[in-house]
Design a protein around this motif. Structure first.
Motif, PDB file in Angstrom:
ATOM      1  N   ALA B  21       0.849  -1.206   0.000  1.00  0.00           N
ATOM      2  CA  ALA B  21       0.000   0.000   0.000  1.00  0.00           C
ATOM      3  C   ALA B  21       0.877   1.246   0.000  1.00  0.00           C
ATOM      4  O   ALA B  21       0.605   2.219  -0.721  1.00  0.00           O
ATOM      5  N   ALA B  34      -5.142   2.317  -3.031  1.00  0.00           N
ATOM      6  CA  ALA B  34      -3.916   1.592  -2.667  1.00  0.00           C
ATOM      7  C   ALA B  34      -4.239   0.425  -1.738  1.00  0.00           C
ATOM      8  O   ALA B  34      -3.660  -0.662  -1.860  1.00  0.00           O
ATOM      9  N   THR B  35      -5.151   0.654  -0.797  1.00  0.00           N
ATOM     10  CA  THR B  35      -5.531  -0.419   0.125  1.00  0.00           C
ATOM     11  C   THR B  35      -6.098  -1.612  -0.644  1.00  0.00           C
ATOM     12  O   THR B  35      -5.763  -2.773  -0.363  1.00  0.00           O
ATOM     13  N   ALA B  38      -3.269  -3.266  -2.857  1.00  0.00           N
ATOM     14  CA  ALA B  38      -2.273  -3.943  -2.023  1.00  0.00           C
ATOM     15  C   ALA B  38      -2.831  -5.248  -1.469  1.00  0.00           C
ATOM     16  O   ALA B  38      -2.144  -6.279  -1.454  1.00  0.00           O
TER      17      ALA B  38
END
Lengths: 340, 340
Positions: B21, B34-35, B38
């Motif tokens: 992330a 991003a979370t 990732a």
């Protein structure tokens, strides 16, 4: 229906359809169901889908005579949601069950954007493309799957657990016939395997295994206690598994491996289930959908694929409509003898 | 990310997810996106889907740096029917687009029995199974397809027109993890082809053609102006064509053959579309659905198939959760260097 080298004749689609309807009625099918089955079977013969055309008539008759399938069944439709219908075919053929659902189905797809028909306790003994062509001609996209009679071993496996489990997909194409593919998830369809066995032709290695689980090119060895294999190794097997999940587990029908007509000698039609998923591409918001598909097909032809799915079928249909359906006179006389 | 023979270490899923992330954020991805990315990438690495795990990080970064994909895109959801949603990913990644649709999707499926999500202008650079696993864990059946970057020639063809066009399918199984298959409709996935090229391994003949259109076992020759082939001949090609129709034409996304990032050097993520079809098996009226699927899987194992789709993934996941995810220390240090 054995191989003949007799004289050829031509018959119109309508005349063949009427003759087949009379045969179905003569063997215990209701008028309404006979019309549907005859149109389907004559259409397969007209389009060159020979493994699902007249070749199937003895199997239909044998199954009807055995009492295994109910030619007079009236399908029972349950409307169970904005986009879902269940059809209990009540031990009848799948095509009348789908036909009964069809008007509601189109309404639902147009209203909701997508709809599912889950058919159970149904016998499907034909090709799948005839089920989808009317939907694609109405501007809809459709996917269908049907489970069958266990004759396909999983990769690395010893015994048959899947049917030939065909999948068909249809989409409108701007300015052209719908694009429809329809293929068995086995390396070969049961119909083609039986045609090869009858003709004494070998099949490609990888098509199936003999009763000892060894690869063989002899279609008779595959039919005699052996098993077909899925096409494309573990990927084809995954598709075949999906067909069992969607066409049998989800509909409430039997799995291919559960079909047991040992108490009905002569039975040939598998009683399982069928799923049909229909999508309205206009709901995708892309008004140019059919034009986009036409462009895609152009790209594939430009890339060098000599023939796309259903090309040959439409060409054969055109010739049959122009010249009549080609038929051996012996076959015609045999059909006439069955009709009264 | 080159091959190393360095020391191995173990890392927890959570630690790897956080590290990834940070890398995504460092390269222009919003916190929320991003979370999601990732979790997806760390999940692939954890489960042994290595061609879609850490191996992909340089491609993500390179694409983000090129300006070709918008890591901060906020997907736009259009509710267009009782059972249909369109999502404009707005040049972002497909996973945040699907995540944004997910709560509405489940509501729609439960209300209507089936629903479709049509995602366009989306970049899909991972495996498909992570998109479906949460749906199957909610008791739903799901099918998804995504078009890609033209690298697959049709059978008999000379040039690439299809992406590797994967299809994935997921179903609940009583008393077990969901059954999920996820495979490229090409003879090999692009990721595996690149892994083979990097390792200097040959690939099976039939995997692809070189720039002259001849069959070759050299993955570098397939990558250098050649093309992959569909799996399973014309049947695999028909499936690949269906993926273009459903994931691109129907969604309003680009076809694989239309992806052109020549103005964005370094871009690697194809911008096309994705379709997700989700069915509520309870609507089929068969309360024993998940038990029936479990029975089916038992039959397939009994027939001798040594491994079913996703078996290996769950076994690898179990080991990773127990022992940590195995990682070369060089790779870890490389990832850390990317994160700040």
């Amino acid at each position: 229906m054995a191989d003949h080298s007799g004289a050829l004749m031509r018959i119109s689609f309508q005349a063949l359809e009427q003759l087949l309807a009379a045969i179905f009625v003569r063997h215990g099918v209701s008028e309404a169901n006979a019309t549907i089955l005859a149109g389907n079977c004559a259409g397969c013969e007209r389009d060159g889908s020979l493994s699902h055309g007249l070749f199937r008539i003895p199997g239909y008759i044998s199954s009807l005579k055995s009492g295994w399938v109910d030619g007079k069944a009236v399908p029972d439709i349950e409307d169970v949601g904005a986009a879902f219908m269940r059809v209990d075919a009540r031990n009848g053929f799948a095509q009348p069950a789908l036909a009964a659902a069809m008007p509601h189905l189109v309404d639902k797809v147009v209203a909701s954007g997508v709809a599912v028909v889950a058919i159970r306790d149904s016998h499907h003994f034909s090709a799948l493309w005839p089920d989808l062509e009317p939907l694609a001609r109405s501007g809809l996209v459709a996917l269908t799957m049907v489970s069958g009679l266990a004759c396909v071993a999983p990769p690395g496996g010893r015994s048959a657990v899947f049917g030939t489990n065909p999948i068909a997909f249809a989409t409108p194409v701007a300015g052209a016939h719908p694009l429809i593919y329809d293929f068995a998830t086995s390396a070969m369809s049961n119909g083609d395997l039986r045609l090869a066995a009858r003709a004494g032709h070998d099949v490609p290695l990888g098509t199936g295994v003999n009763a000892s689980g060894e690869l063989t090119g002899d279609p008779k060895a595959i039919l005699a206690g052996g098993a077909l294999l899925p096409f494309g190794g573990h990927k084809g097997a995954a598709l075949s598994l999906m067909v069992e999940v969607l066409a049998s587990a989800l509909t409430g029908g039997q799995f291919s491996s559960e079909v047991d007509f040992s108490n009905h000698p002569g039975a040939e039609t598998p009683k399982t289930g069928q799923i049909v998923i229909v999508i309205d591409p206009a709901r995708g918001g892309n008004k140019l959908f059919a034009e986009r598909v036409a462009k895609l097909m152009g790209s594939v032809r430009d890339a060098g694929q000599p023939r796309l799915p259903s090309d040959r079928r439409y060409r054969t249909r055109e010739a049959s409509e122009r010249d009549g359906i080609s038929l051996q006179t012996d076959t015609y006389e045999y059909l006439v003898s069955l009709s009264h």
